[in-house]
Structures are given as structure tokens and as C-alpha cells.
Motif scaffolding. Structure first.
Motif, PDB file in Angstrom:
ATOM      1  N   TYR A  88       0.705  -1.281   0.111  1.00  0.00           N
ATOM      2  CA  TYR A  88       0.069   0.466   0.287  1.00  0.00           C
ATOM      3  C   TYR A  88       0.840   1.279   0.278  1.00  0.00           C
ATOM      4  O   TYR A  88       0.251   2.073  -0.361  1.00  0.00           O
ATOM      5  CB  TYR A  88      -0.870  -0.246   0.981  1.00  0.00           C
ATOM      6  N   SER A  92       0.663   9.681  -4.396  1.00  0.00           N
ATOM      7  CA  SER A  92      -0.063  10.261  -4.610  1.00  0.00           C
ATOM      8  C   SER A  92      -0.542  11.243  -3.890  1.00  0.00           C
ATOM      9  O   SER A  92       0.611  11.934  -3.842  1.00  0.00           O
ATOM     10  CB  SER A  92      -0.756   9.595  -2.573  1.00  0.00           C
ATOM     11  N   LYS A 120      -0.471  10.521   2.178  1.00  0.00           N
ATOM     12  CA  LYS A 120      -0.850   8.950   2.316  1.00  0.00           C
ATOM     13  C   LYS A 120       1.323   9.044   1.804  1.00  0.00           C
ATOM     14  O   LYS A 120       1.803   8.525   1.979  1.00  0.00           O
ATOM     15  CB  LYS A 120      -1.347   9.018   1.211  1.00  0.00           C
ATOM     16  N   SER A 134       3.914   6.723   3.547  1.00  0.00           N
ATOM     17  CA  SER A 134       4.511   5.461   2.413  1.00  0.00           C
ATOM     18  C   SER A 134       6.178   6.075   3.279  1.00  0.00           C
ATOM     19  O   SER A 134       6.827   4.802   3.062  1.00  0.00           O
ATOM     20  CB  SER A 134       4.792   6.655   0.856  1.00  0.00           C
TER      21      SER A 134
END
Length: 290
Positions: A73, A78, A83, A87
Motif C-alpha cells: 500500500y 499519491s 499518504k 509511505s
């Protein structure tokens, strides 16, 4: 040197042969005639430092080279800053676990392009990777190589050119060339030996001979659709979708490469990795005769 081969996670035969614990994996790898293993953290980094160190020690004793797959994920591209920051944290978690077990490589997915143009998505991914490398440096993890992976679905960032462009950011970035993914997103073109040669030539042109020779790789046969690309992973028993490993083995030998080849077949990854190792050895023998 030479190429190293191993599975991504455990084949069905791991349990069938009586193995039950992760710490037994190195023994299994050697028993299968292999010398590499990719530890799977696709659903999150859930191994403790102590367990990673113990596992790494067993792998070292067995002569098994380790790599680690970071969470699926992760999204480098993004639009949501939260996000992308998350990450970076997942990459850090992966690098810490890899370091604890003595793995030198962490495979990373780029994420989807979503509503962005591929160019804009790529620029966001570059920024996220730069920040991830900086964060790794600050934690003393700068020796860990990140391996951006070529992806199989058309809406995902990560065709060959995009991955090579990401890897141009820093010498420590090593491409993870997934030949099954590339074959799926180009609807079977990698069944042509000339197309395989072109992959190697592009790596050398963009990254130089040194990084070409140490590239990371995933390999499996993959079913695909003309609408979206990758559909599902298959085994080497497949005769419809491909790709074939023989042309890859020939180019590895011809270019003097020493990659790590990780098999992602569906349930037979160790067995199919062993088949690839045999093809590679045959390619080496053929080259010596010529």
C-alpha cells in the motif's frame, strides 16, 4: 559472482515438507538448491528486530542472500501528502527490518497514477523517493538499496522507462525488473527475445553497466487482459501467457550480470526458481562452448 535465485515467500512445498516456522526457511532454501529469499512485508512490517536478527543469522550461515518486499500500500505518487508521508514511514520500517536481518535490498511499489498524468505522478514519486532516502540517511540506513519495481497494471506508475527514471535519482537505487509485469502491461511482447534484449539495453543506457549488472528482478508467468494488464500470477506450467525465462538467462550471461532473481509464481515459486537456475546454468554452459 553470478546470478542468485530464490522465491518470494514460501511455496506450498514448504509446509508439505514439514516446515512450520520462518526460522526454518534458510534450511528449506538450501534444500531446494537455491541461494536467495525475499521476505514478504506486503501487508505490513510485522517482524520484530530480534526475530529479524535471528532469521538473518540463519540465512547468513546457510549462504542465503536476503531481500525484503515493502508494504503493497505504499504510494509514492499519491496526491494526498499524508499518504506520501506515511509511505516514507513504511519505507523506513522496511529498511529497519531489512537492516536487522542483513538484507541489502528493499523492493518498493510506486502506486497508481490515479487522476494525475503519468508525468505529474512521476514527479511526485521522485519527490517522495528523495525524502525517503534522506530519512534513511538520517537513521544510518543509507547503505540499504531501494528497488523501485516495474508494475503490471496499466493504471500503475512503473513502466520500464518510469522505473529507470526514478533510479536515476540516486546511485543507490536499483531497478526491480519484473519481467512478468512488463510482459503483462505490454500484452505479451516480452515473449520476443529482441524485446528482452531491449530491456537490458535500456537499463545499461540509462543507469550504466555497473547497475545493470547488479539489477534486482521478479519473475513469474502472469495472466493479463487487454483492458488492464496484469490479472493474476501463474506457474511455470502455463503455456499461454509467458514470458519465458530462457531469453532473460541468455542476456544475463551475455552482459555478465549478477542479479538476484526472485520468483513470484503462484504456489510453486521455489520450484520455478530452481527451474530458472537450471536455465541460467545451461545458458552459461552454452556461452562457454561458443
Amino acid at each position: 559472482m553470478g546470478a542468485k535465485f530464490g522465491p518470494a515467500g514460501n511455496s506450498e512445498s514448504f509446509a508439505a515438507m514439514g516446515y512450520k516456522k520462518t526460522i526454518q526457511v534458510p534450511e528449506y532454501i538450501v534444500r531446494m538448491g537455491l541461494d536467495a529469499y525475499e521476505y514478504q512485508c506486503g501487508r505490513g512490517v510485522r517482524i520484530s528486530t530480534e526475530a529479524a536478527q535471528a532469521f538473518g543469522q540463519k540465512a547468513k550461515e546457510a549462504g542465503v542472500t536476503l531481500s525484503l518486499h515493502s508494504p503493497y500500500y505504499i504510494s509514492l505518487s499519491s496526491l494526498e501528502e499524508e499518504k506520501r508521508t506515511g509511505s516514507i514511514d513504511y519505507i523506513l520500517q522496511s529498511a529497519r527490518a531489512a537492516d536487522a536481518m542483513g538484507a541489502q535490498r528493499v523492493v518498493v511499489h510506486s502506486g497508481s497514477c490515479a487522476k494525475l498524468s503519468r508525468t505529474d505522478a512521476l514527479e511526485l514519486a521522485k519527490d517522495t523517493l528523495r525524502r525517503a532516502l534522506q530519512a534513511m540517511d538520517e537513521e544510518g540506513l543509507g547503505h540499504i538499496h531501494l528497488c523501485p519495481e516495474t508494475m503490471g497494471k496499466l493504471n500503475q506508475l512503473g513502466d520500464l522507462q518510469e522505473v529507470l527514471e526514478l533510479c536515476q535519482l540516486d546511485e543507490r537505487l536499483i531497478p526491480c525488473i519484473d519481467f512478468g509485469h512488463l510482459n503483462a502491461r505490454t500484452f505479451g511482447t516480452l515473449n520476443d527475445p529482441q524485446a528482452v534484449r531491449a530491456v537490458f539495453e535500456q537499463m545499461e543506457d540509462k543507469l550504466g553497466l555497473s547497475r545493470l549488472r547488479q539489477f534486482h528482478s521478479h519473475f513469474s508467468k502472469i495472466e493479463y487482459t487487454l483492458k488492464g494488464g496484469e490479472k493474476c500470477h501463474l506457474t511455470f506450467a502455463d503455456t499461454e501467457y509467458g514470458p519465458s525465462f530462457e531469453p532473460v538467462a541468455e542476456m544475463i550471461v551475455r552482459k555478465g550480470c549478477s542479479p538476484t532473481i526472485i520468483c513470484e509464481s503462484a504456489g510453486t515459486q521455489a520450484e520455478d526458481a530452481a527451474a530458472m537456475k537450471r536455465m541460467y546454468q545451461q545458458a552459461k554452459e552454452k556461452e562457454q562452448i561458443v
